[in-house]
Write an enzyme that holds these catalytic residues in place. Structure first.
Site, mmCIF file in Angstrom:
data_model
loop_
_atom_site.group_PDB
_atom_site.id
_atom_site.type_symbol
_atom_site.label_atom_id
_atom_site.label_comp_id
_atom_site.label_asym_id
_atom_site.label_seq_id
_atom_site.Cartn_x
_atom_site.Cartn_y
_atom_site.Cartn_z
ATOM 1 N N ASP A 108 0.828 -1.040 -0.027
ATOM 2 C CA ASP A 108 0.108 0.108 0.025
ATOM 3 C C ASP A 108 0.874 1.310 0.141
ATOM 4 O OD1 ASP A 108 -2.050 1.695 -0.084
ATOM 5 O OD2 ASP A 108 -3.106 1.008 1.475
HETATM 6 C C1 BGC Z 1 -5.068 3.428 0.036
HETATM 7 C C2 BGC Z 1 -5.134 2.097 -1.164
HETATM 8 C C3 BGC Z 1 -4.851 2.833 -2.318
HETATM 9 C C4 BGC Z 1 -3.518 3.675 -2.381
HETATM 10 C C5 BGC Z 1 -3.349 4.429 -3.674
HETATM 11 C C6 BGC Z 1 -3.861 3.929 0.016
HETATM 12 O O1 BGC Z 1 -4.053 5.212 0.819
HETATM 13 O O2 BGC Z 1 -5.155 2.541 1.419
HETATM 14 O O3 BGC Z 1 -6.405 1.598 -1.284
HETATM 15 O O4 BGC Z 1 -4.865 1.962 -3.698
HETATM 16 O O5 BGC Z 1 -3.802 4.524 -1.279
HETATM 17 O O6 BGC Z 1 -4.064 5.533 -3.914
#
Ligand code: BGC
Length: 752
Positions: A232
């Site tokens: 993530d």
């Molecule tokens: C989120 C993810 C997301 C990523 C990219 C993170 O803050 O938890 O679900 O895909 O950001 O935007």
């Protein structure tokens, strides 16, 4: 790149070049390897629509993405219980991603709804792993059919937003295996996502993105995942530990600092060259599965996607109650309809955060009703402010409109910003100004239809007597307004079912005393008893149970047959019954199959969903519905054995319309092959006797004239059952030849 090219690349790349491939080259791009002609691939959000920021953007800019179709959020789609529909949505998402040059779409989100307070529940599918797994797999299939990689996220036990980058989910292995991991396991097994996203949180003390047991032992070695594990965004705290644990790609880029640390660690022998090469090989193989942003000519089909979003929102809405069959609206029962509620003209149709889509167009229900309801005379009053500020004038005008109408359509829900990534909700109540309006409207009208807009569930118990009808519309995406109009007017028949229980109150939720934790940890003290597994075990009253949802028609279940083929882990239970549409219009029923183990050596939920099917039946017609359950559907995770375990005995197989509306039940008996499940001298007498191979041997030994023969007496057996065999032996003066029993056992039994 094919395998041979990758092998050549691994020979030719330097350690520095390899390390550089393991983190992004920008916020949304994985690194390429220019010298080898490896192009960078773009990964972007998300689960219910494309959020494509300007490629040159330097950071997150939630407001500035390119227009895309905003499909219903996962909270809605989960309530459709329709894998075919989710595959079509995946295909549309994939088409939009391809048209934008995106290689990996960062969805679906398949975390389990542990607490209704989780701020991202709107991005997740269900409180049940079978629903989350089947629907998540369907989305992955659709996205990948379109030639774009999907990303199952957030792996694992990422069930809250509070302190999300540090909190440690303290959860025992059985609970992980039975509740929090199976959706991922199913998706990896049947849909082969190109990527899996390692979550922000820690799991039992270790960051998920650096968790070797999760990323390597379970995900790769046990489940056979062959794709890329991506972090993530900013989840990695130690890139070397992450690589050693099995993470392949750290996102976003770190300006080269992670690569430097990896190079130093490889040189110092802290990470093996083999681990580095493996991760690089997986990253190099990714573009072969996802493409590198080649865009097909033309538009991806926005109008068709809007139509699909509308269909999906209609299929996902849940008719919770419909007293007096007020819906669908029937002009013969009064043509004056008061549409009340700011949300009717200013819809809230998605949540906030990384999943936020810049919708191509947004339908509101007021316009959709106005355009479609030729025979109804509509009036509109906003009734309340979305800011939550009490406004007596707005309320009084709405109440007088309600008094003058035959039927009131009252649109209530959570205001913009109430549900967003990064924050958990503080409660599950609707805003006070809206509830006050409902109260006053109910004083002047008997025919109040409440239509809800929210992602995570809201409490209804305190106000539902004021509403004859409740239609839960969720955060229904850009076409949600038109879909609700379709349902209200009877152009579509409600067929959504709750994928999350609506409890009477927040305090009834099993995680209530353990959410969101403190001092860096959250204890999953309720263990397996998440959602209906808890409410049903305690037989606790709920507002609306898991699986519930009404239709404009009715269904009858009959003729259940359940038969077992095979034994133990290899058992298959064939389930068949007849489903009849007993009403006057065509409709869809979600037939649900629950299993209960009647004789178990461990505590188990009183019922668990094991299969479901959404079945369309014409009015007055019936159809046969069949399922096959497998050994795994009967099994629990044995911590002692470290594996899935089916125990011999009786199982109840029930089919019905919710976890509390089981229409038919059959009992099947599952036999075990002669397996010696690790019996030792420390196994109890009962464990020996319950074992198909060990039982007869011990019985024979006890009945032997030299054996402790009184032990065969049932009353004695009850007393000695809990004793380890070695202790019984001591008590009986050494008359049981334990070693002899063990060697006979080894000769007769198949040891798994
Ligand atoms: C989120 C993810 C997301 C990523 C990219 C993170 O803050 O938890 O679900 O895909 O950001 O935007």
């Amino acid at each position: 790149m094919g395998e041979a090219d990758i092998a050549r690349a691994l020979e030719s790349l330097t350690v520095e070049e390899k390390a550089a491939l393991l983190s992004g080259q920008s916020i949304w791009e994985a690194a390429g390897a220019q010298r080898l002609g490896v192009l960078p691939v773009t990964l972007t959000d998300g689960p219910h629509g494309l959020r494509m920021q300007d490629p040159d953007a330097q950071g997150f800019d939630l407001g500035a993405s390119a227009p895309a179709t905003c499909f219903p959020t996962a909270a809605a789609l989960g309530s459709s219980w329709d894998p075919g529909l989710l595959t079509r949505i995946g295909q549309a998402l994939g088409a939009e991603a391809r048209a934008a040059g995106v290689s990996v779409l960062l969805g679906p989100g398949v975390n389990i709804k542990r607490s209704p307070l989780c701020g991202r529940n709107f991005e997740y599918l269900s409180e049940d792993p079978v629903v989350a797994g089947r629907l998540g797999a369907a989305l992955v299939r659709g996205i990948q059919d379109a030639g774009v990689g999907a990303c199952a996220k957030h792996f694992a036990a990422n069930n809250q937003e509070t302190d999300r980058m540090r909190v440690s989910a303290e959860v025992d292995e059985r609970t992980l295996r039975e509740v929090y991991l199976p959706a991922f396991e199913h998706i990896v097994g049947v849909a082969r996502p190109c990527t899996v996203m390692a979550a922000y949180n820690r799991v039992n003390g270790v960051h998920a993105a650096q968790h070797r047991w999760l990323l390597t032992t379970v995900l790769r070695e046990e489940w056979g995942f062959g794709g890329v594990v991506v972090s993530d965004w900013c989840a990695v705290t130690d890139p070397v530990a992450a690589l050693a644990a099995g993470l392949d790609l750290e996102m976003p880029g770190t300006g080269g600092s992670s690569a430097e640390r990896i190079v130093a660690a490889v040189r110092a022998g802290q990470v093996t060259q083999a681990a580095l090469d493996q991760a690089v090989a997986r990253v190099l193989a990714l573009p072969g599965r996802t493409g590198t942003g080649e865009r097909p000519a033309g538009e991806p089909g926005w109008p068709e996607h809007h139509g699909l979003a509308r269909l999906a929102a209609a299929e996902s809405a849940v008719l919770l109650k419909n007293e007096g069959a007020i819906l669908p609206l029937d002009p013969a029962r009064g043509t004056r309809v008061a549409v009340i509620g700011e949300l009717a003209r200013t819809p809230v149709f998605q949540g906030g955060g990384s999943s936020q889509v810049n919708a191509i167009r947004v339908d509101n229900v007021l316009d959709a009703l106005t355009a479609a309801s030729e025979r109804l005379v509509l009036s509109f009053e906003p009734g309340y402010t979305l800011s939550g500020q009490d406004d007596g004038t707005l309320r009084a005008e709405a109440v007088s409109a309600a008094a003058a109408a035959d039927t009131v359509l009252l649109f209530l829900g959570l205001p913009p910003g109430a549900e967003t990534e990064g924050t958990d909700r503080a409660d599950i109540t609707l805003p006070g100004n809206q509830l006050r309006l409902l109260q006053e409207v109910a004083e002047v009208s008997q025919r109040v239809v409440v239509v809800l807009a929210n992602g995570g569930v809201v409490e209804v118990a305190s106000w539902e007597e004021n509403a004859a009808v409740i239609l839960e519309g969720w955060l229904g995406g850009q076409a949600g307004g038109a879909a609700i109009a379709d349902l209200l007017l009877g152009r579509a028949n409600p067929c959504g079912r709750l994928a999350e229980t609506i409890p009477l109150c927040l305090a009834d939720n099993p995680s209530y005393l353990n959410f969101p934790g403190s001092e860096g940890t959250v204890t999953y003290g309720e263990r397996l008893y998440v959602g209906y597994r808890y409410y049903d075990a305690k037989d606790l009253p709920v507002s609306y149970p898991f699986g519930h949802g009404l239709s404009y028609t009715t269904f009858a279940y009959s003729g259940l047959e359940a038969t077992v083929e095979g034994q133990g882990d290899d058992a298959a239970v064939h389930v068949r019954f007849t489903l009849a549409n007993t009403g006057a219009v065509a409709g869809k029923e979600v037939a649900q199959v629950y299993v209960r183990d009647l004789e178990s050596s461990v505590d188990r939920p009183v019922r668990e969903l094991r299969a479901f099917a959404k079945v369309e039946v014409a009015a007055g017609q019936s159809t046969s519905v069949e399922f096959t359950l497998r050994g795994r559907d009967l099994a629990f995770w044995s911590t002692a054995r470290g594996g899935w375990t089916v125990e011999a005995g009786d199982f109840e197989v029930s089919v019905g319309a919710s976890s509390r509306d089981l229409r038919l039940t059959a009992t099947v008996t599952v036999d075990m092959p002669p397996l010696a499940r690790g019996l030792t001298g420390e196994s109890t007498v009962s464990e020996w006797l319950a074992d198909p191979a060990g039982g007869p041997l011990l019985r024979h030994a006890m009945n032997n004239p030299d054996g402790p023969s009184r032990a065969a007496d049932p009353a004695v057996l009850e007393a000695i059952g809990p004793l380890p065999l070695s202790r019984l032996n001591t008590m009986s003066g050494g008359r049981i030849d334990i070693d002899g029993l063990l060697s006979q056992l080894a000769a007769t039994a198949v040891v798994p």
